[in-house]
Design a protein around this motif. Structure first.
Motif, PDB file in Angstrom:
ATOM      1  N   LYS A  18      12.083   8.577 -12.216  1.00 27.88           N
ATOM      2  CA  LYS A  18      12.875   7.347 -12.219  1.00 27.88           C
ATOM      3  C   LYS A  18      12.231   6.300 -11.319  1.00 27.88           C
ATOM      4  CE  LYS A  18      17.305   5.290 -11.020  1.00 27.88           C
ATOM      5  NZ  LYS A  18      18.577   5.433 -10.265  1.00 27.88           N
ATOM      6  N   ALA A  19      11.804   6.720 -10.125  1.00 24.53           N
ATOM      7  CA  ALA A  19      11.156   5.777  -9.208  1.00 24.53           C
ATOM      8  C   ALA A  19       9.871   5.226  -9.814  1.00 24.53           C
ATOM      9  CB  ALA A  19      10.872   6.460  -7.871  1.00 24.53           C
ATOM     10  N   ALA A  20       9.082   6.097 -10.444  1.00 23.13           N
ATOM     11  CA  ALA A  20       7.841   5.657 -11.078  1.00 23.13           C
ATOM     12  C   ALA A  20       8.126   4.655 -12.196  1.00 23.13           C
ATOM     13  CB  ALA A  20       7.080   6.863 -11.626  1.00 23.13           C
ATOM     14  N   TYR A  21       9.134   4.943 -12.994  1.00 25.14           N
ATOM     15  CA  TYR A  21       9.518   4.049 -14.089  1.00 25.14           C
ATOM     16  C   TYR A  21       9.928   2.682 -13.541  1.00 25.14           C
ATOM     17  CZ  TYR A  21      12.502   2.086 -17.755  1.00 25.14           C
ATOM     18  OH  TYR A  21      13.092   1.253 -18.674  1.00 25.14           O
ATOM     19  N   ARG A  72       0.819  -1.214   0.000  1.00 29.05           N
ATOM     20  CA  ARG A  72       0.000   0.000   0.000  1.00 29.05           C
ATOM     21  C   ARG A  72       0.847   1.255   0.000  1.00 29.05           C
ATOM     22  NH1 ARG A  72      -2.038   4.065   2.968  1.00 29.05           N
ATOM     23  NH2 ARG A  72      -4.271   4.526   2.783  1.00 29.05           N
ATOM     24  N   LEU A  73       1.917   1.266   0.799  1.00 30.94           N
ATOM     25  CA  LEU A  73       2.649   2.500   1.034  1.00 30.94           C
ATOM     26  C   LEU A  73       3.571   2.883  -0.111  1.00 30.94           C
ATOM     27  CD1 LEU A  73       3.492   2.069   4.827  1.00 30.94           C
ATOM     28  CD2 LEU A  73       1.790   3.579   3.797  1.00 30.94           C
ATOM     29  N   GLY A  74       4.006   1.910  -0.930  1.00 31.38           N
ATOM     30  CA  GLY A  74       4.869   2.251  -2.056  1.00 31.38           C
ATOM     31  C   GLY A  74       4.223   3.249  -3.001  1.00 31.38           C
ATOM     32  N   PRO A  75       3.061   2.920  -3.584  1.00 32.19           N
ATOM     33  CA  PRO A  75       2.376   3.891  -4.446  1.00 32.19           C
ATOM     34  C   PRO A  75       1.980   5.166  -3.704  1.00 32.19           C
ATOM     35  CG  PRO A  75       1.521   1.679  -4.786  1.00 32.19           C
ATOM     36  CD  PRO A  75       2.408   1.605  -3.585  1.00 32.19           C
ATOM     37  N   LYS A 111      12.730  -0.055  -4.083  1.00 32.15           N
ATOM     38  CA  LYS A 111      12.580   0.468  -2.721  1.00 32.15           C
ATOM     39  C   LYS A 111      13.584   1.567  -2.402  1.00 32.15           C
ATOM     40  CE  LYS A 111      15.101  -3.521  -0.817  1.00 32.15           C
ATOM     41  NZ  LYS A 111      14.978  -4.699   0.084  1.00 32.15           N
ATOM     42  N   ALA A 112      14.794   1.494  -2.965  1.00 30.46           N
ATOM     43  CA  ALA A 112      15.765   2.567  -2.709  1.00 30.46           C
ATOM     44  C   ALA A 112      15.298   3.871  -3.330  1.00 30.46           C
ATOM     45  CB  ALA A 112      17.135   2.177  -3.255  1.00 30.46           C
ATOM     46  N   GLU A 113      14.800   3.791  -4.563  1.00 32.11           N
ATOM     47  CA  GLU A 113      14.328   4.998  -5.251  1.00 32.11           C
ATOM     48  C   GLU A 113      13.114   5.586  -4.554  1.00 32.11           C
ATOM     49  OE1 GLU A 113      17.231   3.241  -7.677  1.00 32.11           O
ATOM     50  OE2 GLU A 113      15.496   2.296  -6.738  1.00 32.11           O
ATOM     51  N   ILE A 114      12.218   4.733  -4.063  1.00 32.45           N
ATOM     52  CA  ILE A 114      11.042   5.213  -3.335  1.00 32.45           C
ATOM     53  C   ILE A 114      11.475   5.905  -2.048  1.00 32.45           C
ATOM     54  CG2 ILE A 114       8.939   4.511  -2.121  1.00 32.45           C
ATOM     55  CD1 ILE A 114       8.679   2.222  -4.181  1.00 32.45           C
ATOM     56  N   ALA A 115      12.449   5.322  -1.341  1.00 26.03           N
ATOM     57  CA  ALA A 115      12.960   5.951  -0.117  1.00 26.03           C
ATOM     58  C   ALA A 115      13.591   7.303  -0.424  1.00 26.03           C
ATOM     59  CB  ALA A 115      13.970   5.026   0.560  1.00 26.03           C
ATOM     60  N   MET A 116      14.345   7.372  -1.518  1.00 26.48           N
ATOM     61  CA  MET A 116      15.012   8.630  -1.872  1.00 26.48           C
ATOM     62  C   MET A 116      14.007   9.752  -2.129  1.00 26.48           C
ATOM     63  SD  MET A 116      18.356   7.786  -4.208  1.00 26.48           S
ATOM     64  CE  MET A 116      17.867   6.262  -5.014  1.00 26.48           C
ATOM     65  N   ASN A 129      17.617   5.614   7.159  1.00 29.82           N
ATOM     66  CA  ASN A 129      18.260   4.394   7.660  1.00 29.82           C
ATOM     67  C   ASN A 129      18.144   3.260   6.646  1.00 29.82           C
ATOM     68  OD1 ASN A 129      18.986   5.641  10.022  1.00 29.82           O
ATOM     69  ND2 ASN A 129      17.357   4.755  11.259  1.00 29.82           N
ATOM     70  N   SER A 130      16.956   3.103   6.066  1.00 33.63           N
ATOM     71  CA  SER A 130      16.756   2.035   5.079  1.00 33.63           C
ATOM     72  C   SER A 130      17.640   2.250   3.862  1.00 33.63           C
ATOM     73  CB  SER A 130      15.284   1.981   4.651  1.00 33.63           C
ATOM     74  OG  SER A 130      14.446   1.678   5.744  1.00 33.63           O
ATOM     75  N   LEU A 131      17.704   3.489   3.410  1.00 41.37           N
ATOM     76  CA  LEU A 131      18.514   3.799   2.237  1.00 41.37           C
ATOM     77  C   LEU A 131      20.000   3.579   2.522  1.00 41.37           C
ATOM     78  CD1 LEU A 131      18.571   4.891  -0.651  1.00 41.37           C
ATOM     79  CD2 LEU A 131      18.622   7.203   0.302  1.00 41.37           C
ATOM     80  N   ALA A 132      20.448   3.979   3.689  1.00 34.36           N
ATOM     81  CA  ALA A 132      21.853   3.786   4.050  1.00 34.36           C
ATOM     82  C   ALA A 132      22.203   2.297   4.102  1.00 34.36           C
ATOM     83  CB  ALA A 132      22.143   4.450   5.389  1.00 34.36           C
ATOM     84  N   LYS A 133      21.305   1.494   4.658  1.00 33.04           N
ATOM     85  CA  LYS A 133      21.559   0.050   4.737  1.00 33.04           C
ATOM     86  C   LYS A 133      21.637  -0.569   3.345  1.00 33.04           C
ATOM     87  CE  LYS A 133      19.418  -0.506   9.280  1.00 33.04           C
ATOM     88  NZ  LYS A 133      18.214  -0.977  10.019  1.00 33.04           N
ATOM     89  N   LEU A 134      20.757  -0.118   2.453  1.00 31.79           N
ATOM     90  CA  LEU A 134      20.806  -0.632   1.079  1.00 31.79           C
ATOM     91  C   LEU A 134      22.118  -0.242   0.402  1.00 31.79           C
ATOM     92  CD1 LEU A 134      17.150   0.173  -0.058  1.00 31.79           C
ATOM     93  CD2 LEU A 134      18.138  -2.103   0.198  1.00 31.79           C
TER      94      LEU A 134
END
Length: 420
Positions: free
Chosen positions: A322-325, A259-262, A336-341, A394-399
Motif C-alpha cells: 500500500k505504501a509503495a502504491y 532520500r529517506l522515503g524510498p 508519509k503516514a504509510e511510510i512511517a507505519m 510520534n509522527s504517526l500519532a500526530k498525523l
C-alpha cells in the motif's frame, strides 16, 4: 489498488528466484569463507570475488538497478510497487542485494544524485555507481549528539572562496569500510543562524579527500559487516569545490526527506524477505527435529508461532505494498503516514519471526551455523536506521490526531440541558 503483480513482475520474480537457487543460496558459505579468509590474512575489508563474479550474471539476467524509477540513466528501473516483491526476495540473504546493484546505502545515494545532483555530479559519481564500479556512503549521524533529531547535527560546512571547508565527526557511516567506497554524501550545517530546518546542507566529499580519516569500524552485536562496514569518520578541514554542494545551501532537510522515503520502504521490503526466509527455516527445522517423543512441528506452541508468523508477514507485506502504491501515485509526502507505519511494523515483525525461528533451532539458532543470528542483528539495527521507532510513532500519532483536531468555530455544539 490492484494487488496482483503484473505479468512483467511475475516473470522477473521467477528469474530472480531461479538466480537465487543457482547462484545465491549455494554460495552463502563460500562468501562467509572468503570474508574470513581475508580476515585471517589481515584485511577483512577487501571486496569479495564472489559478488564481483555474480554481478555480470545479474546484468545478463536483466536484474540490475531495479530500484531507480523514472531515470533515463537507468531505464531498467521499476516503480516502487513493481520493485517491492523483487526487493523482498533480495532480503532473504543479507548480501544478495549488492549482486543486483540494489543495496543500501548506494540505492539511496544514487536516488539522491539522480533527483538532486547536477549533470556534472551525475556524470562523475552516479554513472560509475549505476555500473557497480564504485560504492558510496551516507554521513549523517554523529556520536556527540542525538541524531534522531537531525537539527542537532554539528558538522560544519563553511564556504571559503570557491571551496567549502568541512569539519566534524560522523559514525554509523555504512559502506565506508568497503575499499571501493569512493564518495560520501555528507550532511552538515552551512548556516547555524538560519531557521531550524534551513541550517543544514548536503555535500559530496570524495573518500580520498585530504582530511578524511576513518577512525574505526563499529560492530553490531559483534558483527563488523566486513567488507561493507559501519565506520566512524573524522572530517578535519576537508576542502571540496563549491560545485560539490547538492541543490543549494539550506536544502539538506529537503534532500533527506526525499532520500529517506524510498530507503525506508526498501528496508521494509528486505525485512519481509528476511522474515520469509526465517519462517521457511523454522518450518524445515520443526518437521525434522524430535523432542519429547514427537516432532517440534507437532508441538502446539510451534504451530501457534508458525501461524502467527504467517499472519504477521502477510500483514506487513500488504501494508508495504500500500505504501509503495501511494508513493507511486500520490508521492512520498502524501504517503508519509504509510511510510512511517511500515518502518515501525516491518523490522519489529521480522525480529519476532526470526526470534521464533531461533527458538526452534535451539543453540544452533544463535550460532554461525545458521543465518538467523546475523539476520536478527541486521533487523535490530533497522529500528534505529532511517529514524528510530519512537520518531516514527510520534509522527504517526500526530498525523492521526490532526484528523480529529478542528478549530473552535468548527466544533460541534453540544446541546445544553437544564441542570448541566
Amino acid at each position: 489498488m490492484e494487488f496482483d503483480y503484473s505479468p512483467k513482475v511475475q516473470a522477473m520474480q521467477a528469474r530472480l528466484l531461479a538466480f537465487f537457487d543457482q547462484h545465491i543460496y549455494p554460495n552463502e558459505q563460500r562468501l562467509h569463507a572468503e570474508i574470513e579468509a581475508n580476515r585471517r590474512a589481515g584485511n577483512p575489508w577487501l571486496a569479495t570475488k564472489l559478488i564481483e563474479e555474480l554481478k555480470p550474471l545479474a546484468r545478463q539476467a536483466g536484474l540490475w538497478n531495479l530500484f531507480l524509477p523514472k531515470s533515463s540513466r537507468a531505464p531498467e528501473g521499476l516503480s516502487n510497487l513493481e520493485y517491492a516483491p523483487l526487493c523482498e526476495i533480495m532480503g532473504r540473504v543479507w548480501w544478495a542485494a549488492e549482486v543486483f546493484n540494489c543495496s543500501a546505502p548506494d540505492t539511496g545515494n544514487m536516488e539522491t544524485l539522480e533527483r538532486y545532483g547536477t549533470e556534472a555530479q551525475k556524470d562523475q559519481w552516479l554513472e560509475p555507481l549505476l555500473r557497480g564500479e564504485i560504492r558510496s556512503a551516507f554521513l549523517m549521524t554523529e556520536p556527540a549528539v542525538a541524531s534522531s533529531d537531525a537539527t542537532n547535527i554539528e558538522c560544519s560546512i563553511v564556504r571559503d572562496g570557491d571551496e567549502y571547508v568541512i569539519n566534524g565527526v560522523k559514525w554509523w557511516s555504512s559502506g565506508a569500510g568497503d575499499p571501493r567506497c569512493a564518495i560520501y554524501i555528507v550532511m552538515g550545517k552551512t548556516n547555524p543562524e538560519a531557521g531550524r530546518h534551513e541550517q543544514q546542507s548536503m555535500i559530496l566529499v570524495p573518500a580520498n579527500a585530504p582530511g578524511v580519516k576513518v577512525l574505526r569500524p563499529l560492530t553490531v552485536f559483534g558483527y563488523d559487516d566486513a567488507p561493507h562496514g559501519h565506520m566512524e569518520i573524522e572530517l578535519k578541514n576537508v576542502r571540496v569545490p563549491v560545485g560539490n554542494l547538492l541543490l543549494g545551501e539550506g536544502r539538506g532537510f529537503e534532500i533527506a526527506q526525499g532520500r529517506l522515503g524510498p530507503g525506508r520502504i526498501h528496508h521494509c521490503m528486505r525485512s519481509i524477505g528476511a522474515a520469509e526466509r526465517a519462517l521457511e527455516l523454522m518450518c524445515q527445522r520443526a518437521v525434522s527435529r524430535v523432542a519429547f517423543g514427537k516432532t517440534l512441528a507437532q508441538q502446539t506452541v510451534t504451530q501457534e508461532r508458525i501461524a502467527e508468523a504467517r499472519c504477521m508477514i502477510d500483514q506487513a507485506r500488504l501494508l508495504t505494498l500500500k505504501a509503495a502504491y501511494m508513493m507511486d501515485t500520490v508521492g512520498n509526502k502524501v504517503a508519509k503516514a504509510e511510510i512511517a507505519m511500515i518502518k515501525i511494523v516491518a523490522p519489529n515483525m521480522a525480529l519476532q519471526v526470526i526470534d521464533w525461528a531461533m527458538q526452534v533451532y535451539g543453540g544452533a539458532g544463535v550460532s554461525g551455523d545458521t543465518p538467523l543470528a546475523m539476520m536478527w542483528a541486521h533487523q535490530r539495527t533497522l529500528r534505529f536506521a532511517d529514524g528510530p521507532d519512537e520518531v516514527h510513532r510520534n509522527s504517526l500519532a500526530k498525523l492521526e490526531l490532526s484528523r480529529h483536531m478542528k478549530l473552535p468555530t468548527d466544533r460541534v455544539k453540544m446541546p445544553v440541558t437544564r441542570g448541566a
